[in-house]
Design a protein around this motif. Sequence first.
Motif, PDB file in Angstrom:
ATOM      1  N   ARG A  55       9.050  21.976  -2.575  1.00  0.00           N
ATOM      2  CA  ARG A  55       7.610  21.687  -2.587  1.00  0.00           C
ATOM      3  C   ARG A  55       7.022  21.748  -1.176  1.00  0.00           C
ATOM      4  NH1 ARG A  55       6.091  17.941  -7.488  1.00  0.00           N
ATOM      5  NH2 ARG A  55       7.853  18.349  -8.870  1.00  0.00           N
ATOM      6  N   MET A  64       0.769  25.072  -2.256  1.00  0.00           N
ATOM      7  CA  MET A  64       0.907  23.782  -2.922  1.00  0.00           C
ATOM      8  C   MET A  64       0.507  22.667  -1.973  1.00  0.00           C
ATOM      9  SD  MET A  64       4.361  22.110  -4.649  1.00  0.00           S
ATOM     10  CE  MET A  64       4.275  23.051  -6.163  1.00  0.00           C
ATOM     11  N   THR A  82       1.087  17.546  -7.884  1.00  0.00           N
ATOM     12  CA  THR A  82       0.648  18.510  -6.874  1.00  0.00           C
ATOM     13  C   THR A  82      -0.660  19.189  -7.260  1.00  0.00           C
ATOM     14  OG1 THR A  82       1.577  20.603  -7.715  1.00  0.00           O
ATOM     15  CG2 THR A  82       3.095  19.142  -6.573  1.00  0.00           C
ATOM     16  N   CYS A  84      -1.343  22.975  -7.092  1.00  0.00           N
ATOM     17  CA  CYS A  84      -0.506  24.163  -6.941  1.00  0.00           C
ATOM     18  C   CYS A  84      -1.319  25.406  -7.290  1.00  0.00           C
ATOM     19  CB  CYS A  84       0.757  24.056  -7.796  1.00  0.00           C
ATOM     20  SG  CYS A  84       0.463  23.720  -9.542  1.00  0.00           S
TER      21      CYS A  84
END
Length: 194
Positions: A55, A64, A82, A84
């Motif tokens: 991540r 992200m 998140t 994203c």
Amino acid sequence: MLLRERLTLENAHVRLEPLEPAHEADLRVAAAGLEHAWYTSVPRTDTVGADIAQRLAWRDEGHMNPWAVRRLDTGRVVGTTTFCNIDQQNRHVEIGHTWIGPEAQRTAVNTASKLLLLAHAFETCDAIAVEFRTHWHNRQSRAAIARLGAKQDGVLRNHRLGPDGTFRDTVVFSILPHEWPAVRLGLSERLARG
């Protein structure tokens, strides 16, 4: 404000903290006991560190913006979420890669987190669409997304290959700016009811 800007978001229920390697120990505890259905991508306790590293790599590439989810009534980190597939030029973002540990499921945590993320996207970052995606077979996730007030846009058939080589049909939902006031009201009402 940029959708990928690192910042802390907080309300009465949760604090979304920029994800860091220091969250690993708490996230290992949170991931313990999760059922790992074949159609989800929740990390196992022994892969939480690798999940955080991935991540953060995607964050560094600009795709992200990941957060650790801290439950304020217990003070514990109970999952991650998140922004994203960030498309800053078109002010479009997906909320995804979310998982919440068993102790925080069926609590205010997910609703409070989504309220913070959606408010930030629409009210601070001027998003024109916020998207949610899930596996066709993840009925629990599909129902949760619909309860948020998102509308189903469609199904991307054979959208991805799973780790085992199976095809994934992806269900796409979204919320648009003119829908946000009603969604915000619905989420706030759910939180007020407890």
